[in-house]
Structures are given as structure tokens and as C-alpha cells.
Design a protein around this motif. Structure first.
Motif, PDB file in Angstrom:
ATOM      1  N   PRO A   1       0.804  -1.236   0.000  1.00  0.00           N
ATOM      2  CA  PRO A   1       0.000   0.000   0.000  1.00  0.00           C
ATOM      3  C   PRO A   1       0.837   1.286   0.000  1.00  0.00           C
ATOM      4  O   PRO A   1       0.518   2.221  -0.744  1.00  0.00           O
ATOM      5  CB  PRO A   1      -0.841  -0.116   1.282  1.00  0.00           C
ATOM      6  N   ALA A   2       1.908   1.344   0.776  1.00  0.00           N
ATOM      7  CA  ALA A   2       2.736   2.557   0.806  1.00  0.00           C
ATOM      8  C   ALA A   2       3.429   2.776  -0.528  1.00  0.00           C
ATOM      9  O   ALA A   2       3.536   3.909  -1.009  1.00  0.00           O
ATOM     10  CB  ALA A   2       3.767   2.473   1.933  1.00  0.00           C
ATOM     11  N   VAL A   3       3.901   1.709  -1.134  1.00  0.00           N
ATOM     12  CA  VAL A   3       4.567   1.801  -2.442  1.00  0.00           C
ATOM     13  C   VAL A   3       3.555   2.230  -3.500  1.00  0.00           C
ATOM     14  O   VAL A   3       3.830   3.100  -4.328  1.00  0.00           O
ATOM     15  CB  VAL A   3       5.239   0.461  -2.821  1.00  0.00           C
ATOM     16  N   GLU A   4       2.387   1.633  -3.454  1.00  0.00           N
ATOM     17  CA  GLU A   4       1.339   1.979  -4.416  1.00  0.00           C
ATOM     18  C   GLU A   4       0.981   3.471  -4.306  1.00  0.00           C
ATOM     19  O   GLU A   4       0.830   4.153  -5.325  1.00  0.00           O
ATOM     20  CB  GLU A   4       0.100   1.123  -4.188  1.00  0.00           C
ATOM     21  N   GLN A   5       0.871   3.970  -3.082  1.00  0.00           N
ATOM     22  CA  GLN A   5       0.550   5.390  -2.890  1.00  0.00           C
ATOM     23  C   GLN A   5       1.657   6.277  -3.470  1.00  0.00           C
ATOM     24  O   GLN A   5       1.376   7.278  -4.127  1.00  0.00           O
ATOM     25  CB  GLN A   5       0.338   5.707  -1.408  1.00  0.00           C
ATOM     26  N   ASN A   6       2.901   5.897  -3.224  1.00  0.00           N
ATOM     27  CA  ASN A   6       4.010   6.683  -3.791  1.00  0.00           C
ATOM     28  C   ASN A   6       3.992   6.644  -5.306  1.00  0.00           C
ATOM     29  O   ASN A   6       4.274   7.655  -5.962  1.00  0.00           O
ATOM     30  CB  ASN A   6       5.351   6.172  -3.254  1.00  0.00           C
ATOM     31  N   PHE A   7       3.695   5.491  -5.886  1.00  0.00           N
ATOM     32  CA  PHE A   7       3.595   5.393  -7.340  1.00  0.00           C
ATOM     33  C   PHE A   7       2.465   6.282  -7.851  1.00  0.00           C
ATOM     34  O   PHE A   7       2.613   6.953  -8.878  1.00  0.00           O
ATOM     35  CB  PHE A   7       3.392   3.940  -7.772  1.00  0.00           C
ATOM     36  N   GLN A   8       1.338   6.290  -7.155  1.00  0.00           N
ATOM     37  CA  GLN A   8       0.221   7.140  -7.580  1.00  0.00           C
ATOM     38  C   GLN A   8       0.606   8.618  -7.486  1.00  0.00           C
ATOM     39  O   GLN A   8       0.273   9.408  -8.379  1.00  0.00           O
ATOM     40  CB  GLN A   8      -1.019   6.846  -6.736  1.00  0.00           C
ATOM     41  N   ASP A   9       1.304   8.974  -6.404  1.00  0.00           N
ATOM     42  CA  ASP A   9       1.761  10.356  -6.274  1.00  0.00           C
ATOM     43  C   ASP A   9       2.728  10.714  -7.402  1.00  0.00           C
ATOM     44  O   ASP A   9       2.635  11.800  -7.995  1.00  0.00           O
ATOM     45  CB  ASP A   9       2.441  10.576  -4.918  1.00  0.00           C
ATOM     46  N   CYS A  10       3.643   9.810  -7.699  1.00  0.00           N
ATOM     47  CA  CYS A  10       4.595  10.059  -8.793  1.00  0.00           C
ATOM     48  C   CYS A  10       3.880  10.139 -10.136  1.00  0.00           C
ATOM     49  O   CYS A  10       4.263  10.938 -10.998  1.00  0.00           O
ATOM     50  CB  CYS A  10       5.671   8.976  -8.821  1.00  0.00           C
ATOM     51  N   GLU A  11       2.838   9.334 -10.300  1.00  0.00           N
ATOM     52  CA  GLU A  11       2.064   9.406 -11.540  1.00  0.00           C
ATOM     53  C   GLU A  11       1.501  10.821 -11.716  1.00  0.00           C
ATOM     54  O   GLU A  11       1.591  11.404 -12.803  1.00  0.00           O
ATOM     55  CB  GLU A  11       0.940   8.369 -11.525  1.00  0.00           C
TER      56      GLU A  11
ATOM     57  N   LYS B   1      11.332   7.565   0.838  1.00  0.00           N
ATOM     58  CA  LYS B   1      10.699   7.133   2.086  1.00  0.00           C
ATOM     59  C   LYS B   1      10.073   5.749   1.980  1.00  0.00           C
ATOM     60  O   LYS B   1       9.734   5.152   2.988  1.00  0.00           O
ATOM     61  CB  LYS B   1       9.607   8.131   2.480  1.00  0.00           C
ATOM     62  N   MET B   2       9.889   5.260   0.780  1.00  0.00           N
ATOM     63  CA  MET B   2       9.112   4.038   0.625  1.00  0.00           C
ATOM     64  C   MET B   2       9.955   2.778   0.744  1.00  0.00           C
ATOM     65  O   MET B   2      11.136   2.776   0.416  1.00  0.00           O
ATOM     66  CB  MET B   2       8.381   4.042  -0.723  1.00  0.00           C
ATOM     67  N   PRO B   3       9.314   1.718   1.204  1.00  0.00           N
ATOM     68  CA  PRO B   3       9.981   0.421   1.149  1.00  0.00           C
ATOM     69  C   PRO B   3      10.010  -0.034  -0.310  1.00  0.00           C
ATOM     70  O   PRO B   3       9.241   0.457  -1.135  1.00  0.00           O
ATOM     71  CB  PRO B   3       9.073  -0.481   1.991  1.00  0.00           C
ATOM     72  N   GLY B   4      10.873  -0.931  -0.629  1.00  0.00           N
ATOM     73  CA  GLY B   4      10.922  -1.425  -2.010  1.00  0.00           C
ATOM     74  C   GLY B   4      11.641  -0.477  -2.933  1.00  0.00           C
ATOM     75  O   GLY B   4      11.337  -0.379  -4.105  1.00  0.00           O
ATOM     76  N   ASN B   5      12.585   0.272  -2.382  1.00  0.00           N
ATOM     77  CA  ASN B   5      13.320   1.253  -3.166  1.00  0.00           C
ATOM     78  C   ASN B   5      14.173   0.604  -4.259  1.00  0.00           C
ATOM     79  O   ASN B   5      14.786   1.284  -5.056  1.00  0.00           O
ATOM     80  CB  ASN B   5      14.198   2.098  -2.236  1.00  0.00           C
ATOM     81  N   GLN B   6      14.192  -0.721  -4.307  1.00  0.00           N
ATOM     82  CA  GLN B   6      14.954  -1.414  -5.334  1.00  0.00           C
ATOM     83  C   GLN B   6      14.207  -1.428  -6.669  1.00  0.00           C
ATOM     84  O   GLN B   6      14.738  -1.876  -7.668  1.00  0.00           O
ATOM     85  CB  GLN B   6      15.259  -2.857  -4.889  1.00  0.00           C
ATOM     86  N   LEU B   7      12.994  -0.951  -6.684  1.00  0.00           N
ATOM     87  CA  LEU B   7      12.226  -0.916  -7.919  1.00  0.00           C
ATOM     88  C   LEU B   7      12.878   0.022  -8.932  1.00  0.00           C
ATOM     89  O   LEU B   7      13.701   0.868  -8.579  1.00  0.00           O
ATOM     90  CB  LEU B   7      10.787  -0.488  -7.633  1.00  0.00           C
ATOM     91  N   GLU B   8      12.443  -0.076 -10.153  1.00  0.00           N
ATOM     92  CA  GLU B   8      13.038   0.685 -11.250  1.00  0.00           C
ATOM     93  C   GLU B   8      12.692   2.174 -11.218  1.00  0.00           C
ATOM     94  O   GLU B   8      13.460   3.006 -11.716  1.00  0.00           O
ATOM     95  CB  GLU B   8      12.555   0.069 -12.571  1.00  0.00           C
ATOM     96  N   LEU B   9      11.583   2.520 -10.610  1.00  0.00           N
ATOM     97  CA  LEU B   9      11.127   3.909 -10.660  1.00  0.00           C
ATOM     98  C   LEU B   9      12.128   4.914 -10.090  1.00  0.00           C
ATOM     99  O   LEU B   9      12.340   5.968 -10.708  1.00  0.00           O
ATOM    100  CB  LEU B   9       9.765   4.058  -9.976  1.00  0.00           C
ATOM    101  N   PRO B  10      12.771   4.648  -8.953  1.00  0.00           N
ATOM    102  CA  PRO B  10      13.740   5.646  -8.479  1.00  0.00           C
ATOM    103  C   PRO B  10      14.850   5.941  -9.493  1.00  0.00           C
ATOM    104  O   PRO B  10      15.255   7.094  -9.662  1.00  0.00           O
ATOM    105  CB  PRO B  10      14.314   5.008  -7.207  1.00  0.00           C
TER     106      PRO B  10
END
Length: 183
Positions: free
Chosen positions: A96-106, A151-160
């Protein structure tokens, strides 16, 4: 067999000799010297040069056109990143926290690409003050996305990583526009 080896060695030797006396080959294939000049004071000089030279139109572009190309490169990167975010939201099961950050970035990327569209329009009409403002706003959108990603967990994702590249392309575009306005 020995004759074939001797012929190959002779050929390689002649070829190396030819290369040593031939004029240097321009690896970028007829690059525009203005590209290196426009990217001279940019922090990410290699990225600036490579991103501009990847565009065929830069080969014969003047400084104003290089500024336009640099904005379009950033815009294309932003659009691709926006598609990546949407695809990730649609196809991946995110925390959920990652999804929210992705939505904010969108949302940030939608705004950033609109800002870059404004920068293109302003640049074409030679309104450099607004061009600068639009580019700074796009950079702010990338920074806002980056702040949430840190701030998000899963910072290993490609988006950063994509976001860092987008932010740097926007900064490069701003630097090229600033160079244009001081030339």
C-alpha cells in the motif's frame, strides 16, 4: 595452412598500419560541435551530449534547436516513465505505501510532462523567462516524486532510477536553455 595464417597476419598488419595513418574517425558520425559547446557547463555533461546526439536533428541544429531537442528528450523520457508507472500500478501487486508513492509520482509525471509542453511552447515563442519557469516546475515535480520514493519500502524498484534520469534530463534542458539565453 601456413600460407593462410601468413596472409591473415599480413592483412591485419596492413589494416593496422592503414588505421594508424588515417585521420581519426569521428565516433559520433559528423557531430555538431555546438552540442559539446551547449553541454559544456552542464553537470551531467556525458548524458547531455549522448542524449542530444542520439537525436538525428541535432546533427545540423543551431543552439535554439538544441535547447528544443533537450526539452523533447526530457519530455519523451517523462512520458515513458509515466507509462511505466501506470503499467506498474495496473499489473503489479504493490504494498500500500509503495502503491501510494507510485500514484503520487504518476500525478507528478502528468504535471511534469505538461510543464515540458509549456516549456516547448515558450521556447518556440522565444519567451525564455517562461521556458525557464516551466522547466523548473518539471524539475520540482521530479524532486517531489523522488522525495516520496526515498521514504518508501521497495526502493529497489526501477522507478527511483528512472526518476533520477528524468530529473537530470530536465536539469540538462534548463542548463542548455540558460546557455542559449546568455549566448
Amino acid at each position: 595452412m601456413r600460407l593462410v595464417i601468413n596472409n591473415v597476419v599480413l592483412f591485419v598488419g596492413i589494416f593496422c598500419l592503414y588505421l594508424s595513418f588515417s585521420p581519426p574517425i569521428n565516433a559520433a558520425g559528423g557531430n555538431n560541435p555546438l552540442v559539446a559547446h551547449a553541454c559544456e557547463k552542464v553537470k551531467a555533461k556525458d548524458l547531455c551530449v549522448s542524449s542530444l546526439m542520439a537525436e538525428h536533428a541535432s546533427k545540423s541544429a543551431d543552439l535554439a534547436t538544441l535547447a528544443l531537442i533537450s526539452i523533447k528528450v526530457a519530455s519523451n523520457n517523462g512520458t515513458n516513465t509515466s507509462f511505466y508507472i501506470k503499467k506498474s500500478l495496473d499489473t503489479q501487486k504493490l504494498e500500500p505505501a509503495v502503491e501510494q508513492n507510485f500514484q503520487d509520482c504518476e500525478d507528478n509525471y502528468i504535471s511534469a510532462t505538461q510543464q515540458l509542453d509549456g516549456a516547448v511552447s515558450s521556447l518556440v515563442s522565444k519567451n525564455y523567462k517562461d521556458t525557464k519557469m516551466f522547466l523548473e516546475s518539471a524539475i520540482d515535480d521530479a524532486i517531489t516524486c523522488d522525495n516520496g520514493l526515498r521514504k518508501m519500502p521497495g526502493n529497489q524498484l526501477e522507478l527511483p532510477h528512472r526518476n533520477i534520469m528524468f530529473r537530470q534530463l530536465c536539469i540538462n534542458a534548463l542548463d542548455v536553455v540558460l546557455f542559449l539565453t546568455t549566448s
